[in-house]
Every structure is written in structure tokens, then in C-alpha cells.
Design a protein around this motif. Structure first.
Motif, mmCIF file in Angstrom:
data_model
loop_
_atom_site.group_PDB
_atom_site.id
_atom_site.type_symbol
_atom_site.label_atom_id
_atom_site.label_comp_id
_atom_site.label_asym_id
_atom_site.label_seq_id
_atom_site.Cartn_x
_atom_site.Cartn_y
_atom_site.Cartn_z
ATOM 1 N N ASP A 34 -5.434 10.897 -8.396
ATOM 2 C CA ASP A 34 -5.555 10.947 -6.988
ATOM 3 C C ASP A 34 -6.954 11.700 -6.453
ATOM 4 O O ASP A 34 -7.644 11.057 -5.438
ATOM 5 N N MET A 55 -9.730 8.711 -6.194
ATOM 6 C CA MET A 55 -9.554 7.421 -5.270
ATOM 7 C C MET A 55 -10.145 8.066 -4.117
ATOM 8 O O MET A 55 -10.179 9.024 -3.641
ATOM 9 N N PHE A 93 -6.832 2.492 4.934
ATOM 10 C CA PHE A 93 -7.130 1.117 4.359
ATOM 11 C C PHE A 93 -5.916 0.216 5.164
ATOM 12 O O PHE A 93 -4.844 0.472 5.515
ATOM 13 N N LEU A 131 0.789 -1.074 -0.079
ATOM 14 C CA LEU A 131 -0.021 -0.036 -0.233
ATOM 15 C C LEU A 131 0.889 1.266 -0.096
ATOM 16 O O LEU A 131 0.524 2.286 -0.641
ATOM 17 N N ARG A 157 0.395 3.871 -3.196
ATOM 18 C CA ARG A 157 -0.486 4.742 -2.755
ATOM 19 C C ARG A 157 0.057 5.808 -1.643
ATOM 20 O O ARG A 157 -0.252 7.183 -1.924
ATOM 21 N N CYS A 162 -3.628 -3.051 0.772
ATOM 22 C CA CYS A 162 -3.538 -2.746 -1.022
ATOM 23 C C CYS A 162 -5.024 -3.476 -1.605
ATOM 24 O O CYS A 162 -5.436 -2.730 -2.233
ATOM 25 N N ALA A 207 -11.812 -0.735 -2.766
ATOM 26 C CA ALA A 207 -12.535 0.631 -2.515
ATOM 27 C C ALA A 207 -12.412 1.495 -3.826
ATOM 28 O O ALA A 207 -13.514 2.148 -4.493
ATOM 29 N N SER A 208 -11.424 1.561 -4.562
ATOM 30 C CA SER A 208 -11.193 2.340 -5.741
ATOM 31 C C SER A 208 -12.264 1.743 -6.766
ATOM 32 O O SER A 208 -12.647 2.588 -7.637
ATOM 33 N N GLU A 268 -7.835 -3.976 0.199
ATOM 34 C CA GLU A 268 -8.872 -3.170 0.256
ATOM 35 C C GLU A 268 -9.030 -1.722 -0.330
ATOM 36 O O GLU A 268 -9.991 -1.275 -0.769
ATOM 37 N N TRP A 269 -7.901 -1.170 -0.504
ATOM 38 C CA TRP A 269 -7.609 0.132 -1.103
ATOM 39 C C TRP A 269 -8.132 0.100 -2.766
ATOM 40 O O TRP A 269 -8.921 0.742 -3.256
ATOM 41 N N GLN A 294 -10.342 8.021 -0.200
ATOM 42 C CA GLN A 294 -9.303 8.448 1.140
ATOM 43 C C GLN A 294 -9.418 7.330 2.117
ATOM 44 O O GLN A 294 -10.461 6.634 2.327
ATOM 45 N N GLY A 295 -8.299 6.869 2.832
ATOM 46 C CA GLY A 295 -8.145 5.941 3.492
ATOM 47 C C GLY A 295 -8.591 6.237 4.825
ATOM 48 O O GLY A 295 -9.537 6.963 5.180
#
Length: 133
Positions: free
Chosen positions: A65, A68, A73, A46, A50, A76, A82-83, A78-79, A70-71
């Protein structure tokens, strides 16, 4: 996902935590695990994709950016999940291409000392993505 097969595999590896970054190197007893780009934090996947300030330059330059979530998270996967939920399929495919280029930039810096400006990384990602489309 409409990207080159090697980039699709890279995206899968990101989500599975199967990318050799600093924390894995440290766990194997092969180094201290610090991010080689910012030299401030332990490098997780992550962080490498990111969180690192040097990576954020590329994400901001590319315009990704602002798209995307925001955390914070946990990792990686999970991010990326979400993205994927807030981006169109086209935007998410470009994000994966961009991350592949960020990874290549990182490796070039570590292995050869060559620094590629954020603008060129973002432009090359656009070319690769556009050519495949």
C-alpha cells in the motif's frame, strides 16, 4: 514479467477490464452488483483490487500500500499503469501476484463462505512469488 503464466494472464485481464465483477454482473441483469466483501459499494475491478476496505487490509499487511500511487483513478488499467511507473519490476511483479491472491480470496469468500485472513493472503503471495523467482 517474471510471474507464473496464469498470473500474467490474470494481470492482463485486469488491465483489459475482462474480470467478472459486480458492475458487469449488474449490467447483465444477473445481480445487484454490490461488492460481496464490504457490501457497501458497487464492485468495479478497481474496487475489487484496490479500493475495497477488505482488500486494503491485504495491501497494507503486505507492505504494498505504501508503494502505490494514490488516486483517484478512472479504472484499474490507469491504476496499474501508475503503479508500474513508480515501482521496480520486482515490486510490480509481486503486486500482480498479490492481486491474483486477492482475487482468489474474494472468490473463495463468494463461493464457499471461507474467509482467509489478510496476513495469510500476503504470506501466500510472497511464497508463490518467491518460488517462481
Amino acid at each position: 514479467m517474471p510471474v507464473l503464466p496464469k498470473i500474467r494472464i490474470f494481470g492482463w485481464r485486469l488491465g483489459q477490464g475482462a474480470v467478472p465483477v459486480g458492475d458487469k454482473v449488474k449490467a447483465a441483469g444477473l445481480g445487484e452488483g454490490t461488492c460481496k466483501l464490504c457490501e457497501k459499494h458497487i464492485e468495479t475491478i478497481l474496487h475489487a483490487m484496490r479500493v475495497c476496505s477488505k482488500v486494503q487490509e491485504v495491501l497494507i499487511t503486505s507492505g504494498m500500500d505504501s508503494l502505490m500511487p494514490q488516486g483517484p483513478f478512472r479504472d484499474c488499467f490507469e491504476w496499474l499503469e501508475a503503479s508500474h511507473s513508480v515501482m521496480s519490476s520486482e515490486q510490480f511483479a509481486f503486486l500482480i501476484v498479490l492481486l491474483w491472491n486477492i482475487w482468489n480470496r474474494r472468490n473463495r469468500w463468494i463461493h464457499t463462505g471461507q474467509h482467509i485472513p489478510a496476513r495469510l493472503v500476503a504470506e501466500y503471495a510472497q511464497l508463490v512469488h518467491g518460488d517462481y523467482q
